[in-house]
Design a protein around this motif. Sequence first.
Motif, PDB file in Angstrom:
ATOM      1  N   MET A   4      -2.294 -10.289   2.584  1.00 40.22           N
ATOM      2  CA  MET A   4      -3.283  -8.873   2.989  1.00 40.22           C
ATOM      3  C   MET A   4      -2.797  -7.937   4.035  1.00 40.22           C
ATOM      4  O   MET A   4      -2.933  -6.863   4.000  1.00 40.22           O
ATOM      5  CB  MET A   4      -4.596  -9.504   3.426  1.00 40.22           C
ATOM      6  N   HIS A   5      -1.781  -8.393   4.910  1.00 39.35           N
ATOM      7  CA  HIS A   5      -1.339  -7.734   6.020  1.00 39.35           C
ATOM      8  C   HIS A   5      -0.024  -6.802   5.723  1.00 39.35           C
ATOM      9  O   HIS A   5       0.334  -6.144   6.567  1.00 39.35           O
ATOM     10  CB  HIS A   5      -1.150  -8.526   7.453  1.00 39.35           C
ATOM     11  N   LEU A   6       0.540  -7.129   4.490  1.00 40.22           N
ATOM     12  CA  LEU A   6       1.813  -6.436   4.190  1.00 40.22           C
ATOM     13  C   LEU A   6       1.477  -4.868   3.953  1.00 40.22           C
ATOM     14  O   LEU A   6       0.638  -4.857   2.934  1.00 40.22           O
ATOM     15  CB  LEU A   6       2.317  -7.065   2.881  1.00 40.22           C
ATOM     16  N   PRO A   7       1.874  -4.240   4.519  1.00 46.63           N
ATOM     17  CA  PRO A   7       1.673  -2.836   4.484  1.00 46.63           C
ATOM     18  C   PRO A   7       2.546  -2.158   3.261  1.00 46.63           C
ATOM     19  O   PRO A   7       3.602  -2.664   2.925  1.00 46.63           O
ATOM     20  CB  PRO A   7       2.163  -2.020   5.676  1.00 46.63           C
ATOM     21  N   THR A   8       1.927  -1.342   2.431  1.00 46.44           N
ATOM     22  CA  THR A   8       2.385  -0.872   1.238  1.00 46.44           C
ATOM     23  C   THR A   8       3.315   0.557   1.465  1.00 46.44           C
ATOM     24  O   THR A   8       3.692   0.983   0.635  1.00 46.44           O
ATOM     25  CB  THR A   8       1.449  -0.642   0.136  1.00 46.44           C
ATOM     26  N   GLU A   9       3.002   1.261   2.710  1.00 46.63           N
ATOM     27  CA  GLU A   9       3.385   2.638   2.945  1.00 46.63           C
ATOM     28  C   GLU A   9       3.452   2.643   4.476  1.00 46.63           C
ATOM     29  O   GLU A   9       2.733   1.850   5.137  1.00 46.63           O
ATOM     30  CB  GLU A   9       2.842   3.705   2.256  1.00 46.63           C
ATOM     31  N   ILE A  49       0.883 -17.664  -3.006  1.00 45.95           N
ATOM     32  CA  ILE A  49       0.825 -16.345  -2.284  1.00 45.95           C
ATOM     33  C   ILE A  49      -0.806 -15.990  -2.700  1.00 45.95           C
ATOM     34  O   ILE A  49      -0.952 -15.853  -3.984  1.00 45.95           O
ATOM     35  CB  ILE A  49       1.598 -15.582  -2.263  1.00 45.95           C
ATOM     36  N   ASP A  50      -1.324 -15.433  -1.737  1.00 50.90           N
ATOM     37  CA  ASP A  50      -2.889 -14.831  -1.877  1.00 50.90           C
ATOM     38  C   ASP A  50      -2.781 -13.262  -1.901  1.00 50.90           C
ATOM     39  O   ASP A  50      -2.244 -12.851  -0.774  1.00 50.90           O
ATOM     40  CB  ASP A  50      -3.838 -15.459  -1.167  1.00 50.90           C
ATOM     41  N   THR A  51      -3.573 -12.712  -2.838  1.00 51.06           N
ATOM     42  CA  THR A  51      -3.551 -11.350  -2.561  1.00 51.06           C
ATOM     43  C   THR A  51      -5.078 -11.100  -3.170  1.00 51.06           C
ATOM     44  O   THR A  51      -5.786 -11.951  -3.497  1.00 51.06           O
ATOM     45  CB  THR A  51      -2.616 -10.430  -3.364  1.00 51.06           C
ATOM     46  N   ALA A  52      -5.437  -9.751  -3.298  1.00 51.51           N
ATOM     47  CA  ALA A  52      -6.531  -9.387  -3.926  1.00 51.51           C
ATOM     48  C   ALA A  52      -6.588  -7.705  -4.355  1.00 51.51           C
ATOM     49  O   ALA A  52      -5.665  -7.120  -4.015  1.00 51.51           O
ATOM     50  CB  ALA A  52      -7.736  -9.508  -2.919  1.00 51.51           C
ATOM     51  N   HIS A  53      -7.332  -7.383  -5.245  1.00 50.25           N
ATOM     52  CA  HIS A  53      -7.333  -6.153  -5.842  1.00 50.25           C
ATOM     53  C   HIS A  53      -7.705  -5.254  -4.684  1.00 50.25           C
ATOM     54  O   HIS A  53      -7.292  -4.109  -4.761  1.00 50.25           O
ATOM     55  CB  HIS A  53      -8.778  -6.202  -6.754  1.00 50.25           C
ATOM     56  N   MET A  54      -8.483  -5.481  -3.656  1.00 55.04           N
ATOM     57  CA  MET A  54      -9.027  -4.362  -2.576  1.00 55.04           C
ATOM     58  C   MET A  54      -7.765  -4.445  -1.677  1.00 55.04           C
ATOM     59  O   MET A  54      -7.681  -3.348  -0.833  1.00 55.04           O
ATOM     60  CB  MET A  54     -10.105  -4.706  -1.988  1.00 55.04           C
ATOM     61  N   TYR A  55      -6.755  -5.274  -1.452  1.00 58.20           N
ATOM     62  CA  TYR A  55      -5.669  -5.342  -0.380  1.00 58.20           C
ATOM     63  C   TYR A  55      -4.795  -4.002  -0.742  1.00 58.20           C
ATOM     64  O   TYR A  55      -4.151  -3.963  -1.895  1.00 58.20           O
ATOM     65  CB  TYR A  55      -4.903  -6.402  -0.423  1.00 58.20           C
ATOM     66  N   ALA A  76      -2.563  -1.933  -4.647  1.00 64.80           N
ATOM     67  CA  ALA A  76      -1.124  -1.656  -4.115  1.00 64.80           C
ATOM     68  C   ALA A  76      -0.741  -3.047  -3.756  1.00 64.80           C
ATOM     69  O   ALA A  76       0.772  -3.091  -3.698  1.00 64.80           O
ATOM     70  CB  ALA A  76      -1.518  -0.975  -2.769  1.00 64.80           C
ATOM     71  N   ASN A  77      -1.437  -3.827  -3.219  1.00 68.77           N
ATOM     72  CA  ASN A  77      -0.859  -5.024  -2.607  1.00 68.77           C
ATOM     73  C   ASN A  77      -0.107  -5.819  -3.840  1.00 68.77           C
ATOM     74  O   ASN A  77       0.969  -6.498  -3.602  1.00 68.77           O
ATOM     75  CB  ASN A  77      -1.672  -5.831  -1.749  1.00 68.77           C
ATOM     76  N   GLU A  78      -0.883  -5.951  -5.077  1.00 64.60           N
ATOM     77  CA  GLU A  78      -0.269  -6.623  -5.969  1.00 64.60           C
ATOM     78  C   GLU A  78       1.001  -6.232  -6.493  1.00 64.60           C
ATOM     79  O   GLU A  78       1.994  -6.790  -6.895  1.00 64.60           O
ATOM     80  CB  GLU A  78      -1.503  -6.734  -7.209  1.00 64.60           C
ATOM     81  N   GLU A  79       1.083  -4.664  -6.596  1.00 63.20           N
ATOM     82  CA  GLU A  79       2.067  -4.255  -7.024  1.00 63.20           C
ATOM     83  C   GLU A  79       3.193  -4.273  -5.976  1.00 63.20           C
ATOM     84  O   GLU A  79       4.359  -4.618  -6.631  1.00 63.20           O
ATOM     85  CB  GLU A  79       1.934  -2.476  -7.170  1.00 63.20           C
ATOM     86  N   LEU A  80       3.142  -4.334  -4.583  1.00 64.63           N
ATOM     87  CA  LEU A  80       4.129  -4.661  -3.747  1.00 64.63           C
ATOM     88  C   LEU A  80       4.586  -6.337  -3.942  1.00 64.63           C
ATOM     89  O   LEU A  80       5.784  -6.391  -4.143  1.00 64.63           O
ATOM     90  CB  LEU A  80       3.570  -4.825  -2.519  1.00 64.63           C
ATOM     91  N   LEU A  81       3.743  -7.164  -4.363  1.00 67.08           N
ATOM     92  CA  LEU A  81       4.389  -8.510  -4.579  1.00 67.08           C
ATOM     93  C   LEU A  81       5.114  -8.516  -6.007  1.00 67.08           C
ATOM     94  O   LEU A  81       5.936  -9.344  -5.815  1.00 67.08           O
ATOM     95  CB  LEU A  81       2.987  -9.478  -4.812  1.00 67.08           C
ATOM     96  N   ALA A  82       4.647  -7.921  -6.819  1.00 66.17           N
ATOM     97  CA  ALA A  82       5.571  -7.765  -7.979  1.00 66.17           C
ATOM     98  C   ALA A  82       6.829  -6.968  -7.911  1.00 66.17           C
ATOM     99  O   ALA A  82       7.891  -7.567  -8.396  1.00 66.17           O
ATOM    100  CB  ALA A  82       4.669  -6.945  -9.168  1.00 66.17           C
ATOM    101  N   GLU A  83       6.766  -6.023  -7.039  1.00 63.33           N
ATOM    102  CA  GLU A  83       8.077  -5.393  -6.659  1.00 63.33           C
ATOM    103  C   GLU A  83       9.232  -6.237  -6.076  1.00 63.33           C
ATOM    104  O   GLU A  83      10.164  -6.388  -6.208  1.00 63.33           O
ATOM    105  CB  GLU A  83       7.924  -4.215  -5.906  1.00 63.33           C
ATOM    106  N   THR A 134      -5.036 -13.745  -7.143  1.00 63.61           N
ATOM    107  CA  THR A 134      -5.802 -12.866  -6.679  1.00 63.61           C
ATOM    108  C   THR A 134      -7.224 -12.745  -6.821  1.00 63.61           C
ATOM    109  O   THR A 134      -7.739 -13.576  -7.294  1.00 63.61           O
ATOM    110  CB  THR A 134      -4.983 -11.617  -7.679  1.00 63.61           C
ATOM    111  N   LYS A 135      -7.904 -11.789  -6.208  1.00 61.17           N
ATOM    112  CA  LYS A 135      -9.089 -11.991  -6.220  1.00 61.17           C
ATOM    113  C   LYS A 135      -9.810 -10.521  -6.659  1.00 61.17           C
ATOM    114  O   LYS A 135      -9.219  -9.387  -6.563  1.00 61.17           O
ATOM    115  CB  LYS A 135      -9.690 -11.925  -4.977  1.00 61.17           C
ATOM    116  N   VAL A 136     -10.878 -10.672  -7.226  1.00 58.60           N
ATOM    117  CA  VAL A 136     -11.787  -9.389  -7.786  1.00 58.60           C
ATOM    118  C   VAL A 136     -13.020  -9.499  -7.599  1.00 58.60           C
ATOM    119  O   VAL A 136     -13.611 -10.678  -7.142  1.00 58.60           O
ATOM    120  CB  VAL A 136     -11.662  -9.288  -9.750  1.00 58.60           C
ATOM    121  N   GLY A 137     -14.020  -8.439  -7.675  1.00 59.97           N
ATOM    122  CA  GLY A 137     -15.404  -8.391  -7.623  1.00 59.97           C
ATOM    123  C   GLY A 137     -15.784  -7.484  -6.392  1.00 59.97           C
ATOM    124  O   GLY A 137     -16.758  -7.573  -5.970  1.00 59.97           O
TER     125      GLY A 137
END
Length: 285
Positions: free
Chosen positions: A22-27, A50-56, A61-68, A81-84
Amino acid sequence: MTRTTFAIGGDLEVRRLGFGAMHLPTEPEEARAAAVAVARRAVELGVTLIDTAHMYGGGGANEELLAEALHPYPDGLLITTKVGIARSAGSGEWERDGRPEVLRDQVEQALRRLRVERIELLQLHRIDPDTPLADQLGTLAELRAEGKVGRIGLSEVTVDELAEARKLVDVASVQNRYNLLDREHEPVLDACTAAGIAFLPWRTVAWGDAGARAEVAAVAAELDATPTQVALAWLLAHSPAVLPIPGTAHLGHLEENVAAAGIELTPAQRARLDGLGDTANGGQA
């Protein structure tokens, strides 16, 4: 000795000490590059959850960062990941939204952003009180039947909500706020432990408040460890179902956190720490 692994859903084995992204910045670009380095270092250090979520990071953007950072993913790495939770069209604020079409769309987005064909563990970020629970979990069950989801989890639920959900689907995990000094959800942890459900506590170190407690500082000194490491070691020793997911954007803190998995508390130290719990409230993860 404290067990180092847990099989989520009975078959998906991960190392118990994970990483919260969650705390990883994307920009901006420099901060993003540093975040990529932290995610890669976590895996180098042996993290397999590793835990992420749609809103992070704001809508995926956080999901995209992890994939990168990590795709193609090494064998044995679980990114959950989390949705909802979605932005309100009216206010622009993040709100609970468990409508079937929203959940399905967020899962499809996560599959694209994470570059996977299946999300092995998908958690409902919050139960939406305005949508029947059967509709929310029914949608996730449909996605599982379609092969897009492997296992279903929940986040920030009560014992009663967990019990109701288990009547509808197999629940593989629960992600609630919980730490050495904040044990409001102890009954939920007890229910998860009894049922073999993974319990992923967030806010694992009480925002550093643990270090202000004399007892924690004393145990840390005895072990030549930091208060943060003591707090994480206590979580790992407290229940075999606990899978802490401490988050950080700093390499030094990451290495400190991961090293906590190697710290063994004595029975006497555990007993001293067990008496520190309270029910301080926290924010959102």
